[in-house]
Design a protein around this motif. Structure first.
Motif, PDB file in Angstrom:
ATOM      1  N   ILE A 144       0.865  -1.181   0.000  1.00 26.93           N
ATOM      2  CA  ILE A 144       0.000   0.000   0.000  1.00 26.93           C
ATOM      3  C   ILE A 144       0.896   1.224   0.000  1.00 26.93           C
ATOM      4  O   ILE A 144       1.763   1.369   0.863  1.00 26.93           O
ATOM      5  CB  ILE A 144      -0.940   0.038   1.221  1.00 26.93           C
ATOM      6  CG1 ILE A 144      -1.924  -1.133   1.189  1.00 26.93           C
ATOM      7  CG2 ILE A 144      -1.714   1.365   1.253  1.00 26.93           C
ATOM      8  CD1 ILE A 144      -2.845  -1.197   2.395  1.00 26.93           C
ATOM      9  N   THR A 145       0.709   2.095  -0.987  1.00 23.81           N
ATOM     10  CA  THR A 145       1.491   3.332  -1.064  1.00 23.81           C
ATOM     11  C   THR A 145       0.625   4.499  -0.625  1.00 23.81           C
ATOM     12  O   THR A 145      -0.538   4.617  -1.036  1.00 23.81           O
ATOM     13  CB  THR A 145       2.029   3.569  -2.486  1.00 23.81           C
ATOM     14  OG1 THR A 145       0.950   3.490  -3.419  1.00 23.81           O
ATOM     15  CG2 THR A 145       3.067   2.524  -2.855  1.00 23.81           C
ATOM     16  N   ILE A 146       1.224   5.361   0.190  1.00 22.35           N
ATOM     17  CA  ILE A 146       0.504   6.475   0.805  1.00 22.35           C
ATOM     18  C   ILE A 146       1.224   7.778   0.476  1.00 22.35           C
ATOM     19  O   ILE A 146       2.449   7.860   0.604  1.00 22.35           O
ATOM     20  CB  ILE A 146       0.441   6.312   2.340  1.00 22.35           C
ATOM     21  CG1 ILE A 146      -0.208   4.977   2.731  1.00 22.35           C
ATOM     22  CG2 ILE A 146      -0.269   7.498   2.980  1.00 22.35           C
ATOM     23  CD1 ILE A 146      -1.696   4.914   2.551  1.00 22.35           C
ATOM     24  N   LYS A 147       0.487   8.799   0.083  1.00 18.83           N
ATOM     25  CA  LYS A 147       1.075  10.128  -0.121  1.00 18.83           C
ATOM     26  C   LYS A 147       0.643  11.090   0.984  1.00 18.83           C
ATOM     27  O   LYS A 147       1.467  11.663   1.666  1.00 18.83           O
ATOM     28  CB  LYS A 147       0.666  10.681  -1.489  1.00 18.83           C
ATOM     29  CG  LYS A 147       1.310   9.981  -2.682  1.00 18.83           C
ATOM     30  CD  LYS A 147       0.993  10.732  -3.970  1.00 18.83           C
ATOM     31  CE  LYS A 147       1.688  10.098  -5.170  1.00 18.83           C
ATOM     32  NZ  LYS A 147       1.036   8.842  -5.594  1.00 18.83           N
ATOM     33  N   ASP A 148      -0.657  11.246   1.150  1.00 17.92           N
ATOM     34  CA  ASP A 148      -1.176  12.224   2.095  1.00 17.92           C
ATOM     35  C   ASP A 148      -1.708  11.546   3.359  1.00 17.92           C
ATOM     36  O   ASP A 148      -1.814  10.319   3.423  1.00 17.92           O
ATOM     37  CB  ASP A 148      -2.297  13.033   1.434  1.00 17.92           C
ATOM     38  CG  ASP A 148      -1.817  13.745   0.183  1.00 17.92           C
ATOM     39  OD1 ASP A 148      -0.701  14.295   0.218  1.00 17.92           O
ATOM     40  OD2 ASP A 148      -2.553  13.735  -0.821  1.00 17.92           O
ATOM     41  N   GLN A 149      -2.063  12.357   4.340  1.00 15.76           N
ATOM     42  CA  GLN A 149      -2.629  11.818   5.570  1.00 15.76           C
ATOM     43  C   GLN A 149      -3.968  11.161   5.281  1.00 15.76           C
ATOM     44  O   GLN A 149      -4.831  11.741   4.625  1.00 15.76           O
ATOM     45  CB  GLN A 149      -2.825  12.933   6.598  1.00 15.76           C
ATOM     46  CG  GLN A 149      -1.543  13.449   7.219  1.00 15.76           C
ATOM     47  CD  GLN A 149      -1.819  14.464   8.309  1.00 15.76           C
ATOM     48  OE1 GLN A 149      -2.930  14.976   8.444  1.00 15.76           O
ATOM     49  NE2 GLN A 149      -0.814  14.772   9.104  1.00 15.76           N
ATOM     50  N   VAL A 150      -4.136   9.949   5.763  1.00 13.24           N
ATOM     51  CA  VAL A 150      -5.408   9.237   5.607  1.00 13.24           C
ATOM     52  C   VAL A 150      -5.520   8.198   6.708  1.00 13.24           C
ATOM     53  O   VAL A 150      -4.533   7.579   7.103  1.00 13.24           O
ATOM     54  CB  VAL A 150      -5.502   8.568   4.205  1.00 13.24           C
ATOM     55  CG1 VAL A 150      -4.385   7.554   3.995  1.00 13.24           C
ATOM     56  CG2 VAL A 150      -6.863   7.927   4.003  1.00 13.24           C
ATOM     57  N   SER A 151      -6.722   8.038   7.223  1.00 17.47           N
ATOM     58  CA  SER A 151      -6.983   7.053   8.267  1.00 17.47           C
ATOM     59  C   SER A 151      -7.614   5.807   7.659  1.00 17.47           C
ATOM     60  O   SER A 151      -8.315   5.886   6.638  1.00 17.47           O
ATOM     61  CB  SER A 151      -7.921   7.651   9.317  1.00 17.47           C
ATOM     62  OG  SER A 151      -8.458   6.649  10.159  1.00 17.47           O
ATOM     63  N   THR A 152      -7.385   4.671   8.283  1.00 16.54           N
ATOM     64  CA  THR A 152      -8.033   3.446   7.805  1.00 16.54           C
ATOM     65  C   THR A 152      -9.552   3.569   7.873  1.00 16.54           C
ATOM     66  O   THR A 152     -10.260   2.972   7.065  1.00 16.54           O
ATOM     67  CB  THR A 152      -7.587   2.235   8.642  1.00 16.54           C
ATOM     68  OG1 THR A 152      -7.784   2.527  10.040  1.00 16.54           O
ATOM     69  CG2 THR A 152      -6.117   1.918   8.411  1.00 16.54           C
ATOM     70  N   ASP A 153     -10.051   4.360   8.815  1.00 17.65           N
ATOM     71  CA  ASP A 153     -11.499   4.547   8.940  1.00 17.65           C
ATOM     72  C   ASP A 153     -12.071   5.379   7.803  1.00 17.65           C
ATOM     73  O   ASP A 153     -13.296   5.408   7.609  1.00 17.65           O
ATOM     74  CB  ASP A 153     -11.834   5.217  10.280  1.00 17.65           C
ATOM     75  CG  ASP A 153     -11.511   4.329  11.474  1.00 17.65           C
ATOM     76  OD1 ASP A 153     -11.531   3.090  11.311  1.00 17.65           O
ATOM     77  OD2 ASP A 153     -11.234   4.869  12.562  1.00 17.65           O
ATOM     78  N   ASP A 154     -11.188   6.065   7.063  1.00 16.69           N
ATOM     79  CA  ASP A 154     -11.645   6.879   5.931  1.00 16.69           C
ATOM     80  C   ASP A 154     -11.845   6.063   4.666  1.00 16.69           C
ATOM     81  O   ASP A 154     -12.417   6.567   3.687  1.00 16.69           O
ATOM     82  CB  ASP A 154     -10.619   7.984   5.629  1.00 16.69           C
ATOM     83  CG  ASP A 154     -10.488   8.991   6.757  1.00 16.69           C
ATOM     84  OD1 ASP A 154     -11.462   9.165   7.510  1.00 16.69           O
ATOM     85  OD2 ASP A 154      -9.407   9.597   6.893  1.00 16.69           O
TER      86      ASP A 154
END
Length: 281
Positions: A144-154
């Motif tokens: 899983i690649t992430i750039k910005d802030q994000v929650s698993t609940d989102d």
């Protein structure tokens, strides 16, 4: 999903990946490991005759200070990480980042890699690629690649883009684990392009069979027309306000990779949303 590895370089994107991974670890009671690879410098110089001479000696004091600083930073992360319901550890190793990550995936028996991505474009993307791209292309577990802030609940809506001709059981099982872990709706999409056009009836039957044969729940399907697969995947995800994109990668390397590129890597580079990939071949 018992083990989650987060390659960590103290960048903003790595911090975002770490926060997202903590949410996954809590949901699955997994062992979350933060890996920092310290790339020690080497110095060489080329003289006027074209031969390589040894350059100045590495400043040992600087290297030792950097090592101590990184150890302290990792210790501080451990101290302030409230690992409720899951195990957390950190590790510092030396060497090439990609090689170090690859070895740790095997040693740690990682079920998932979560890592930050800055994205790239132009000549850098074509000729060099990032460590993230190399991991996406070659990892034997999902990434899983992430750039910005994000929650698993989102993560409420996941787009899964495929041609639905290669229904690997391993891919299906990994995808179902992702969906169930996040409790998200799954949106299957077949991108139709001028060069890879498929009759809507054929695409519909393939996606209906995919859902039925693998007993997917809370799943929908669409056919989306676009000028290119990468553009279509990103546009469709934006149109339905998806929170994550999921897709398989075939891990092409070398000259073939430079000629043909990789849709998954292109999406990882350019998509604003988190991207889940899994190498099937």
């Amino acid at each position: 999903m018992k083990t989650i590895l987060v390659p960590f370089d103290f960048s903003e994107q790595a911090e975002n990946a770490f926060e997202f991974a903590k949410g996954l670890a809590k949901k699955k009671a997994a062992h979350l490991k933060l890996l920092h690879v310290l790339e020690t410098p080497t110095m060489t110089s080329m003289n006027t005759m074209g031969t390589v001479d040894a350059g100045p000696e590495i400043d040992q004091i600087y290297v030792l200070e950097l090592v101590e600083k990184r150890k302290q930073q990792l210790a501080e992360i451990e101290a302030k990480t409230n690992a409720e319901g899951y195990k957390f550890s950190t590790k510092l190793i030396f060497g090439n980042p990609y090689a170090g990550i690859t070895k740790e995936v095997v040693d740690f028996d990682a079920n998932l890699i979560v890592m930050g991505s800055k994205g790239s474009s132009g000549i850098e993307e074509l000729l060099i690629g990032s460590n993230t791209e190399k991991v996406v292309r070659n990892a034997k577990c999902p990434v899983i690649t992430i750039k910005d802030q994000v929650s698993t609940d989102d993560i409420k809506r996941i787009v899964f883009a495929s041609d639905f001709n290669d229904n690997s059981i391993k891919l299906v099982n990994k995808l179902k684990t992702l969906q169930s872990t996040l409790g998200a709706e799954l949106f299957l999409v077949k991108i139709n392009t001028p060069s890879l056009f498929e009759n809507s009836r054929i695409s519909t039957k393939s996606m209906e069979a995919f859902i039925k044969d693998h007993q997917f729940e809370n799943a929908h399907f669409s056919i989306y027309n676009s000028g290119s697969e990468e553009e279509g995947i990103r546009d469709y995800a934006e149109d339905i306000d998806a929170d994550m994109i999921a897709m398989a990668t075939h891990g092409r390397t070398g000259f073939l990779h430079l000629l043909g590129g990789s849709i998954a890597e292109d999406v990882v580079n350019h998509a604003k949303r988190p991207v889940w990939t899994f190498k099937v071949k």
